[in-house]
Design a protein around this motif. Structure first.
Motif, PDB file in Angstrom:
ATOM      1  N   GLY A   1     -69.649  21.518 -15.846  1.00  0.00           N
ATOM      2  CA  GLY A   1     -70.719  21.750 -15.080  1.00  0.00           C
ATOM      3  C   GLY A   1     -71.165  22.986 -14.749  1.00  0.00           C
ATOM      4  O   GLY A   1     -72.207  23.520 -14.737  1.00  0.00           O
ATOM      5  N   LEU A   2     -69.934  23.912 -14.432  1.00  0.00           N
ATOM      6  CA  LEU A   2     -70.263  25.250 -14.241  1.00  0.00           C
ATOM      7  C   LEU A   2     -70.540  25.992 -15.346  1.00  0.00           C
ATOM      8  O   LEU A   2     -71.596  26.791 -15.306  1.00  0.00           O
ATOM      9  CB  LEU A   2     -69.087  26.030 -13.664  1.00  0.00           C
ATOM     10  CG  LEU A   2     -68.595  25.608 -12.176  1.00  0.00           C
ATOM     11  CD1 LEU A   2     -67.054  26.189 -11.964  1.00  0.00           C
ATOM     12  CD2 LEU A   2     -69.484  25.905 -11.139  1.00  0.00           C
TER      13      LEU A   2
ATOM     14  N   ARG B   1     -75.495  28.653 -18.112  1.00  0.00           N
ATOM     15  CA  ARG B   1     -76.635  28.777 -19.398  1.00  0.00           C
ATOM     16  C   ARG B   1     -77.905  28.545 -18.898  1.00  0.00           C
ATOM     17  O   ARG B   1     -78.975  29.129 -19.306  1.00  0.00           O
ATOM     18  CB  ARG B   1     -76.082  27.502 -20.229  1.00  0.00           C
ATOM     19  CG  ARG B   1     -74.879  27.745 -21.058  1.00  0.00           C
ATOM     20  CD  ARG B   1     -74.702  26.549 -21.956  1.00  0.00           C
ATOM     21  NE  ARG B   1     -73.479  26.641 -22.499  1.00  0.00           N
ATOM     22  CZ  ARG B   1     -72.856  25.826 -23.249  1.00  0.00           C
ATOM     23  NH1 ARG B   1     -73.419  24.647 -23.371  1.00  0.00           N
ATOM     24  NH2 ARG B   1     -71.692  25.804 -24.052  1.00  0.00           N
ATOM     25  N   VAL B   2     -78.152  27.572 -17.755  1.00  0.00           N
ATOM     26  CA  VAL B   2     -79.320  27.269 -17.321  1.00  0.00           C
ATOM     27  C   VAL B   2     -79.792  28.732 -16.455  1.00  0.00           C
ATOM     28  O   VAL B   2     -81.040  29.181 -16.588  1.00  0.00           O
ATOM     29  CB  VAL B   2     -79.462  26.244 -16.217  1.00  0.00           C
ATOM     30  CG1 VAL B   2     -81.007  26.190 -15.569  1.00  0.00           C
ATOM     31  CG2 VAL B   2     -79.391  24.883 -16.913  1.00  0.00           C
TER      32      VAL B   2
ATOM     33  N   GLY C   1     -89.442  30.812 -18.973  1.00  0.00           N
ATOM     34  CA  GLY C   1     -90.122  29.917 -19.739  1.00  0.00           C
ATOM     35  C   GLY C   1     -89.202  28.809 -20.578  1.00  0.00           C
ATOM     36  O   GLY C   1     -89.880  28.209 -21.472  1.00  0.00           O
ATOM     37  N   ALA C   2     -88.183  29.166 -20.734  1.00  0.00           N
ATOM     38  CA  ALA C   2     -87.155  28.381 -21.533  1.00  0.00           C
ATOM     39  C   ALA C   2     -87.256  26.957 -21.181  1.00  0.00           C
ATOM     40  O   ALA C   2     -87.354  26.638 -19.895  1.00  0.00           O
ATOM     41  CB  ALA C   2     -85.694  28.907 -21.573  1.00  0.00           C
TER      42      ALA C   2
END
Length: 262
Positions: A248-249, A254-255, A261-262
């Motif tokens: 989860g981390l 990554r987010v 705009g990704a």
């Protein structure tokens, strides 16, 4: 004039000799733990040396050695378990000790009750030992009363429906019932009802490492801790929970690293 700080008052000392009688293992263990805690609180320190022995392994005269003051000061706390298995000489030592216990020592004796060693129970009682009864709870009404008392110990209110629902969900094991009451008291607010118990135990069935991780990364700490307790209680390996949290981390990282705009 500077005020002088007074040392904290010592709590009232527990009985020098306590006899815990009965076969309900959880209640016996709790009674023993409470006597140890009371002795240490009364002493204002660690309470001295702690000795936990089986009555069947004691040798004549050993009790006097165990209850003697420590070389470094302080008294002694001695737990003698399963006194129904004590030989005649040891039983005589225990009864003789109870008639004139030395200062700064606490003796706790457990006995299963029943016919075996019954004379020792009578001798200890006559000598003035404090007696705590821990009979086996076999009737549904007795287990319901146990749950009711557990909620009182936790300082929480629960209706009759909640108690019936908890017994249905957990079963008859007192240790598990006490743990369940403690978790409900810690994880819920307000009066505990059958609906609260049902919702809580539905969460138990759904608890996994991923549910813990999902709640944690969403910032829902209370729910994450609740799911964590259930996951561990139902046998989920801690390494799987750690793996789910790490995944989860990594996903959050990554987010967060991605462009707008990704």
């Amino acid at each position: 004039m500077a005020s002088r700080t007074q040392p904290p008052a010592r709590q009232q000392a527990p009985a020098a000799v306590t006899l815990v009688v009965g076969e309900e293992e959880f209640l016996v263990d709790r009674a023993v733990r409470e006597r140890i805690a009371a002795a240490r609180a009364a002493a204002g320190d660690d309470g001295g040396d702690l000795h936990d022995v089986e009555a069947s392994t004691l040798t004549p005269g050993e009790l006097a050695t165990l209850t003697s003051p420590s070389l470094f000061g302080g008294g002694a706390i001695v737990i003698v378990r399963d006194a129904q298995h004590a030989g005649k000489e040891i039983a005589a030592d225990l009864a003789r000790y109870a008639t004139s216990p030395p200062p700064d020592a606490t003796l706790v004796i457990t006995h299963a009750g029943g016919a075996k060693g019954k004379a020792l129970v009578g001798d200890l009682t006559k000598a003035g030992a404090s007696v705590t009864e821990c009979p086996k709870l076999t009737r549904p009404s007795e287990r319901a009363e146990f749950v009711r008392n557990e909620f009182r110990r936790a300082g929480r209110q629960a209706d009759e429906g909640a108690m019936r629902a908890l017994l249905d969900a957990v079963g008859t094991d007192l240790r598990e019932l006490a743990s369940a009451v403690g978790q409900l008291a810690s994880d819920t607010e307000g009066k505990i009802t059958a609906g609260v118990v049902a919702r809580y135990y539905r969460g138990r069935a759904e608890a996994t490492g991923f549910s813990v991780a999902d709640h944690a990364v969403e910032g829902r700490l209370n729910e994450a801790l609740e799911q964590l307790r259930w996951a561990l209680a139902t046998g989920t390996a801690p390494v799987l929970i750690n793996s789910a949290l790490a995944q989860g981390l990594r996903l959050l990282g990554r987010v967060g690293a991605a462009g707008r705009g990704a």
